[in-house]
Design a protein around this motif. Structure first.
Motif, PDB file in Angstrom:
ATOM      1  N   ASN A 205      18.340-106.102 159.288  1.00 39.25           N
ATOM      2  CA  ASN A 205      17.732-106.342 157.975  1.00 39.25           C
ATOM      3  C   ASN A 205      18.564-105.629 156.913  1.00 39.25           C
ATOM      4  O   ASN A 205      19.166-104.595 157.181  1.00 39.25           O
ATOM      5  CB  ASN A 205      16.293-105.823 157.953  1.00 39.25           C
ATOM      6  CG  ASN A 205      15.552-106.225 156.693  1.00 39.25           C
ATOM      7  OD1 ASN A 205      15.882-107.242 156.078  1.00 39.25           O
ATOM      8  ND2 ASN A 205      14.577-105.440 156.284  1.00 39.25           N
ATOM      9  N   ILE A 206      18.587-106.196 155.700  1.00 35.01           N
ATOM     10  CA  ILE A 206      19.347-105.606 154.590  1.00 35.01           C
ATOM     11  C   ILE A 206      18.413-105.401 153.404  1.00 35.01           C
ATOM     12  O   ILE A 206      17.657-106.300 153.025  1.00 35.01           O
ATOM     13  CB  ILE A 206      20.533-106.504 154.189  1.00 35.01           C
ATOM     14  CG1 ILE A 206      21.573-106.530 155.310  1.00 35.01           C
ATOM     15  CG2 ILE A 206      21.176-106.006 152.899  1.00 35.01           C
ATOM     16  CD1 ILE A 206      22.754-107.426 155.033  1.00 35.01           C
ATOM     17  N   THR A 207      18.465-104.193 152.830  1.00 33.81           N
ATOM     18  CA  THR A 207      17.684-103.881 151.636  1.00 33.81           C
ATOM     19  C   THR A 207      18.636-103.400 150.542  1.00 33.81           C
ATOM     20  O   THR A 207      19.846-103.325 150.746  1.00 33.81           O
ATOM     21  CB  THR A 207      16.641-102.786 151.916  1.00 33.81           C
ATOM     22  OG1 THR A 207      17.328-101.543 152.181  1.00 33.81           O
ATOM     23  CG2 THR A 207      15.788-103.141 153.121  1.00 33.81           C
ATOM     24  N   GLU A 208      18.073-103.045 149.389  1.00 31.16           N
ATOM     25  CA  GLU A 208      18.908-102.568 148.282  1.00 31.16           C
ATOM     26  C   GLU A 208      19.530-101.213 148.602  1.00 31.16           C
ATOM     27  O   GLU A 208      20.598-100.881 148.085  1.00 31.16           O
ATOM     28  CB  GLU A 208      18.082-102.462 146.999  1.00 31.16           C
ATOM     29  CG  GLU A 208      17.643-103.808 146.446  1.00 31.16           C
ATOM     30  CD  GLU A 208      16.901-103.672 145.148  1.00 31.16           C
ATOM     31  OE1 GLU A 208      16.667-102.519 144.723  1.00 31.16           O
ATOM     32  OE2 GLU A 208      16.556-104.703 144.543  1.00 31.16           O
ATOM     33  N   TYR A 209      18.851-100.433 149.427  1.00 31.78           N
ATOM     34  CA  TYR A 209      19.330 -99.078 149.677  1.00 31.78           C
ATOM     35  C   TYR A 209      20.088 -98.939 151.000  1.00 31.78           C
ATOM     36  O   TYR A 209      20.601 -97.866 151.313  1.00 31.78           O
ATOM     37  CB  TYR A 209      18.163 -98.088 149.662  1.00 31.78           C
ATOM     38  CG  TYR A 209      17.049 -98.408 150.636  1.00 31.78           C
ATOM     39  CD1 TYR A 209      17.101 -98.000 151.956  1.00 31.78           C
ATOM     40  CD2 TYR A 209      15.938 -99.142 150.220  1.00 31.78           C
ATOM     41  CE1 TYR A 209      16.088 -98.300 152.847  1.00 31.78           C
ATOM     42  CE2 TYR A 209      14.912 -99.454 151.098  1.00 31.78           C
ATOM     43  CZ  TYR A 209      14.984 -99.024 152.412  1.00 31.78           C
ATOM     44  OH  TYR A 209      13.970 -99.331 153.284  1.00 31.78           O
ATOM     45  N   VAL A 232      29.902 -99.222 146.372  1.00 31.26           N
ATOM     46  CA  VAL A 232      29.225-100.404 146.913  1.00 31.26           C
ATOM     47  C   VAL A 232      28.039-100.725 145.999  1.00 31.26           C
ATOM     48  O   VAL A 232      27.147 -99.897 145.817  1.00 31.26           O
ATOM     49  CB  VAL A 232      28.724-100.167 148.355  1.00 31.26           C
ATOM     50  CG1 VAL A 232      28.018-101.415 148.877  1.00 31.26           C
ATOM     51  CG2 VAL A 232      29.876 -99.785 149.264  1.00 31.26           C
ATOM     52  N   GLY A 233      28.064-101.909 145.417  1.00 31.72           N
ATOM     53  CA  GLY A 233      26.970-102.302 144.526  1.00 31.72           C
ATOM     54  C   GLY A 233      25.712-102.664 145.307  1.00 31.72           C
ATOM     55  O   GLY A 233      24.608-102.314 144.910  1.00 31.72           O
ATOM     56  N   HIS A 234      25.887-103.382 146.417  1.00 32.89           N
ATOM     57  CA  HIS A 234      24.763-103.810 147.256  1.00 32.89           C
ATOM     58  C   HIS A 234      25.268-103.941 148.687  1.00 32.89           C
ATOM     59  O   HIS A 234      26.406-104.374 148.921  1.00 32.89           O
ATOM     60  CB  HIS A 234      24.202-105.147 146.764  1.00 32.89           C
ATOM     61  CG  HIS A 234      22.865-105.487 147.350  1.00 32.89           C
ATOM     62  ND1 HIS A 234      22.736-106.098 148.586  1.00 32.89           N
ATOM     63  CD2 HIS A 234      21.605-105.295 146.876  1.00 32.89           C
ATOM     64  CE1 HIS A 234      21.452-106.270 148.849  1.00 32.89           C
ATOM     65  NE2 HIS A 234      20.738-105.795 147.833  1.00 32.89           N
ATOM     66  N   PRO A 235      24.437-103.556 149.684  1.00 35.51           N
ATOM     67  CA  PRO A 235      24.870-103.645 151.088  1.00 35.51           C
ATOM     68  C   PRO A 235      25.354-105.031 151.505  1.00 35.51           C
ATOM     69  O   PRO A 235      26.189-105.150 152.403  1.00 35.51           O
ATOM     70  CB  PRO A 235      23.601-103.243 151.858  1.00 35.51           C
ATOM     71  CG  PRO A 235      22.871-102.342 150.922  1.00 35.51           C
ATOM     72  CD  PRO A 235      23.107-102.914 149.559  1.00 35.51           C
ATOM     73  N   SER A 236      24.835-106.071 150.849  1.00 32.00           N
ATOM     74  CA  SER A 236      25.234-107.437 151.207  1.00 32.00           C
ATOM     75  C   SER A 236      26.696-107.713 150.888  1.00 32.00           C
ATOM     76  O   SER A 236      27.248-108.727 151.327  1.00 32.00           O
ATOM     77  CB  SER A 236      24.340-108.442 150.478  1.00 32.00           C
ATOM     78  OG  SER A 236      24.425-108.276 149.068  1.00 32.00           O
ATOM     79  N   GLU A 237      27.333-106.827 150.107  1.00 34.61           N
ATOM     80  CA  GLU A 237      28.758-106.997 149.826  1.00 34.61           C
ATOM     81  C   GLU A 237      29.596-106.738 151.082  1.00 34.61           C
ATOM     82  O   GLU A 237      30.716-107.242 151.203  1.00 34.61           O
ATOM     83  CB  GLU A 237      29.196-106.036 148.714  1.00 34.61           C
ATOM     84  CG  GLU A 237      28.527-106.290 147.370  1.00 34.61           C
ATOM     85  CD  GLU A 237      28.908-105.234 146.348  1.00 34.61           C
ATOM     86  OE1 GLU A 237      29.811-104.423 146.641  1.00 34.61           O
ATOM     87  OE2 GLU A 237      28.306-105.218 145.249  1.00 34.61           O
ATOM     88  N   LEU A 238      29.052-105.958 152.023  1.00 31.62           N
ATOM     89  CA  LEU A 238      29.800-105.590 153.221  1.00 31.62           C
ATOM     90  C   LEU A 238      29.241-106.204 154.499  1.00 31.62           C
ATOM     91  O   LEU A 238      29.997-106.473 155.441  1.00 31.62           O
ATOM     92  CB  LEU A 238      29.828-104.059 153.375  1.00 31.62           C
ATOM     93  CG  LEU A 238      30.481-103.259 152.243  1.00 31.62           C
ATOM     94  CD1 LEU A 238      30.395-101.771 152.539  1.00 31.62           C
ATOM     95  CD2 LEU A 238      31.933-103.670 152.066  1.00 31.62           C
ATOM     96  N   SER A 290      32.971 -99.149 136.483  1.00 27.90           N
ATOM     97  CA  SER A 290      31.643 -99.077 135.866  1.00 27.90           C
ATOM     98  C   SER A 290      31.730 -98.339 134.541  1.00 27.90           C
ATOM     99  O   SER A 290      32.651 -97.539 134.310  1.00 27.90           O
ATOM    100  CB  SER A 290      30.630 -98.384 136.794  1.00 27.90           C
ATOM    101  OG  SER A 290      30.916 -97.009 136.894  1.00 27.90           O
ATOM    102  N   LEU A 291      30.742 -98.623 133.687  1.00 30.09           N
ATOM    103  CA  LEU A 291      30.658 -97.994 132.368  1.00 30.09           C
ATOM    104  C   LEU A 291      29.323 -97.278 132.232  1.00 30.09           C
ATOM    105  O   LEU A 291      28.302 -97.737 132.725  1.00 30.09           O
ATOM    106  CB  LEU A 291      30.784 -99.041 131.255  1.00 30.09           C
ATOM    107  CG  LEU A 291      32.086 -99.841 131.182  1.00 30.09           C
ATOM    108  CD1 LEU A 291      32.002-100.862 130.058  1.00 30.09           C
ATOM    109  CD2 LEU A 291      33.280 -98.935 130.974  1.00 30.09           C
ATOM    110  N   THR A 292      29.359 -96.135 131.559  1.00 28.72           N
ATOM    111  CA  THR A 292      28.137 -95.414 131.210  1.00 28.72           C
ATOM    112  C   THR A 292      28.181 -95.125 129.718  1.00 28.72           C
ATOM    113  O   THR A 292      29.157 -95.453 129.033  1.00 28.72           O
ATOM    114  CB  THR A 292      28.031 -94.089 131.984  1.00 28.72           C
ATOM    115  OG1 THR A 292      29.065 -93.206 131.539  1.00 28.72           O
ATOM    116  CG2 THR A 292      28.167 -94.314 133.486  1.00 28.72           C
TER     117      THR A 292
END
Length: 570
Positions: A205-209, A232-238, A290-292
């Motif tokens: 399973n994949i979640t945001e964290y 890594v922006g989201h686990p689904s990227e990997l 990324s920008l802040t």
């Protein structure tokens, strides 16, 4: 005698004949012999007084092709005689009876049975295990299945968890077997699991964290921060559900059974020798990731990022947000300013790639020089004037006018307005240039005002402002005087605002001039006292002249009377 013997013999024969049918109970499965295969059905002899016909539709074409006369067949006896005296037989019901018997044996032994999902209904699925059975949605898998239709046509091992032959109800479960398998795998996995161990697993399973990895009966959490040394922006990227992965056991709590996993730990930490690869002063190129509000993060290599603070982006001070200068995915040139390996921080500078215009600002803008520029911005405390790219000067509100009381710079200037000013001071270290606008002209407080306004003289002006401590009076454009409340001449219970009104003219006396503080003190009280004294002096002066006139007349009358008396005596 002969008739009675015949009757007795007939009764015995009928009894013997009936004895042959006593085991042919309706609702039971009996053995029969195929007599013939006809177009409308199969003729079967079950040893009864008449043969029975089984409908051809109860056999499959394959079964029909294999049937032969003289073969034995298990058949279901529905009725021994219908209204027309025919025996009613059923092959389907015989098969069903046989299947139910086998299913009951499976249920009693708690054995496994194969079931084919044939359709979906409310609350679950219909499964074929020889007869139709109900597979509840909660018993399909260990976790809820979102798309039940994908199971139709598939065959799974199952267990019968409830059955009622009389009602024809059977409930099966696939989850029971999955739980048993999971528990067996879990025990095997737990007995061999150790921290630091590299194990194989499947993404469950994949979640945001993070992602949950099935290690074999036990799930471990691969947190997003342990997936890659990089961003890594989201686990689904990997990862994707179903992926086979090799992970490291970071932590294993035997009491709770919780397992923390790592993926990036299989590779060396890029920060371990970061000072050697990125010494201070090194120029390099990186990608903005990324920008802040306070800056931009630039990727130097996978897992190593540096921060360009907004103050280090440009020698100009115009940018309110990094997005005004750079965008995500931009490649930028920068200089290493500082490296903190323990804190995993690298400070970068973009403006350091270009020459600092403030290094030559003192030569370009010496104090006393007159400059021309445009108003870039207006604040409560002054006006910023753009001199060149990256160089602004500030005209403080106190340096706008020699005489005018400016409440806000917007009363005098507008954004974008071209203006002239004088350089007052240059601070290269703090990167500040102080400009003056009023210094374009001479200070009237040192020349005109002291000559025009002298202590003791009377003046006339308009009330411009009333405060708790006094009244401001405009004597001329941009020149004000203050009547302190103690010099207003207003006596209690009257109030200053009851006597003075904005816009009204008032006469007062100058009692003090402070050129250093640029203040003129006025007094209505003194002015009135002087006016009263002048009135008294005029009165006394007029009265004196009147007394002299009366005396002269009286003297004249006296001389006339004396002359008249002397004439009479003569």
């Amino acid at each position: 005698m002969l008739d009675s013997e015949k009757s007795q013999e007939r009764m015995e024969l009928e009894a013997l004949y009936a004895e042959t049918f006593k085991n042919l109970q309706e609702g039971s499965v009996v053995e029969g012999i195929i007599l013939s295969i006809q177009e409308d059905g199969i003729m079967v002899d079950i040893g009864y007084k008449s043969e029975g016909m089984v409908a051809r539709q109860e056999f499959t074409p394959e079964e029909i092709g294999k049937l032969k006369a003289g073969e034995k067949i298990q058949i279901y006896l529905e009725e021994r005689e219908d209204s027309e005296g025919n025996i009613i037989l059923s092959k389907e019901k015989a098969d069903r009876m046989k299947i139910w018997k086998e299913i009951e044996e499976v249920y009693q032994k708690d054995a496994v049975i194969e079931g084919k999902v044939i359709s979906r209904i409310k609350g679950g699925m219909i499964v074929d295990i020889g007869v139709k059975a109900f597979l509840p949605g909660s018993q399909i898998d260990l976790r809820p299945v979102r798309d039940l239709d994908q199971l139709i046509g598939k065959t799974f091992p199952m267990k019968i968890i409830k059955m009622n032959h009389r009602r024809g109800n059977i409930v099966v479960s696939r989850r029971v077997l999955l739980e048993e398998s999971r528990d067996r795998k879990r025990q095997t996995t737990l007995s061999s699991l150790q921290e630091g161990q590299v194990v194989e697993g499947v993404v469950k399973n994949i979640t945001e964290y993070g992602a949950f990895i099935d290690l074999g009966g036990i799930d471990g959490l691969l947190h997003i921060t342990d997936m890659s040394w990089g961003r890594v922006g989201h686990p689904s990227e990997l990862f994707m559900v179903g992926d086979k992965v090799s992970v490291v056991v970071l932590k294993y709590d035997k009491e709770t059974g919780r397992v923390s996993l790592g993926y990036k730990q299989k590779m060396p930490d890029p920060w371990s020798h970061v000072e050697e690869r990125y010494p201070v002063g090194t120029r390099l190129t990186g990608k903005v990731v990324s920008l802040t509000d306070y800056g931009a993060f630039v990727e130097l290599e996978p897992g190593v990022e540096g921060l360009v603070h907004i103050s280090e982006m440009s020698w100009a001070h115009e940018a309110k947000h990094p997005s005004k200068i750079v965008s995500v995915s931009d490649r930028v040139n920068a200089v290493i300013l500082n490296v903190d390996r323990k804190g995993r921080k690298i400070s970068l500078g973009m403006k350091q790639v270009e020459p600092n215009p403030w290094n030559v600002v003192e030569q370009r803008y010496p104090p006393g020089a007159k400059i021309t520029g445009k108003v870039r911005s207006i604040t409560d405390f002054g006006v910023f004037v753009g001199l060149e790219e990256g160089i602004d000067g500030l005209i403080h509100i106190s340096d706008i006018s020699w005489t005018r009381h400016v409440k806000h710079p917007s009363e005098v200037f507008k954004k974008g307005q071209p203006i002239e000013a004088v350089v007052l001071k240059v601070d290269r270290e703090k990167e500040r240039i102080s400009l003056g606008f009023k210094q374009l002209t001479s200070d009237p407080w040192e020349t005109d005002i002291p000559q025009k306004y002298r202590v003791g003289s009377g003046v006339r002006g308009k009330v411009t402002k009333i405060t708790d401590f006094g009244v401001f009076v405009e004597l001329e454009e941009n020149v004000e005087g203050l009547i302190h409340i103690s010099e207003s001449g207003v006596e209690a219970p009257a109030r200053v605002e009851d006597v003075f009104h904005i816009g009204n003219e008032v006469e007062a006396k100058i009692i003090r001039i402070d050129t250093a503080e640029r203040k003129i003190a006025l007094s209505v009280r003194e002015h009135r006292r002087d006016s009263d004294k002048e009135a008294v002096d005029r009165f006394h002066h007029t009265q004196g002249k009147l007394d002299q006139s009366i005396g002269a007349v009286a003297s004249k009358i006296t001389r006339r009377q004396k002359n008249e008396e002397e004439g009479k005596e003569s």
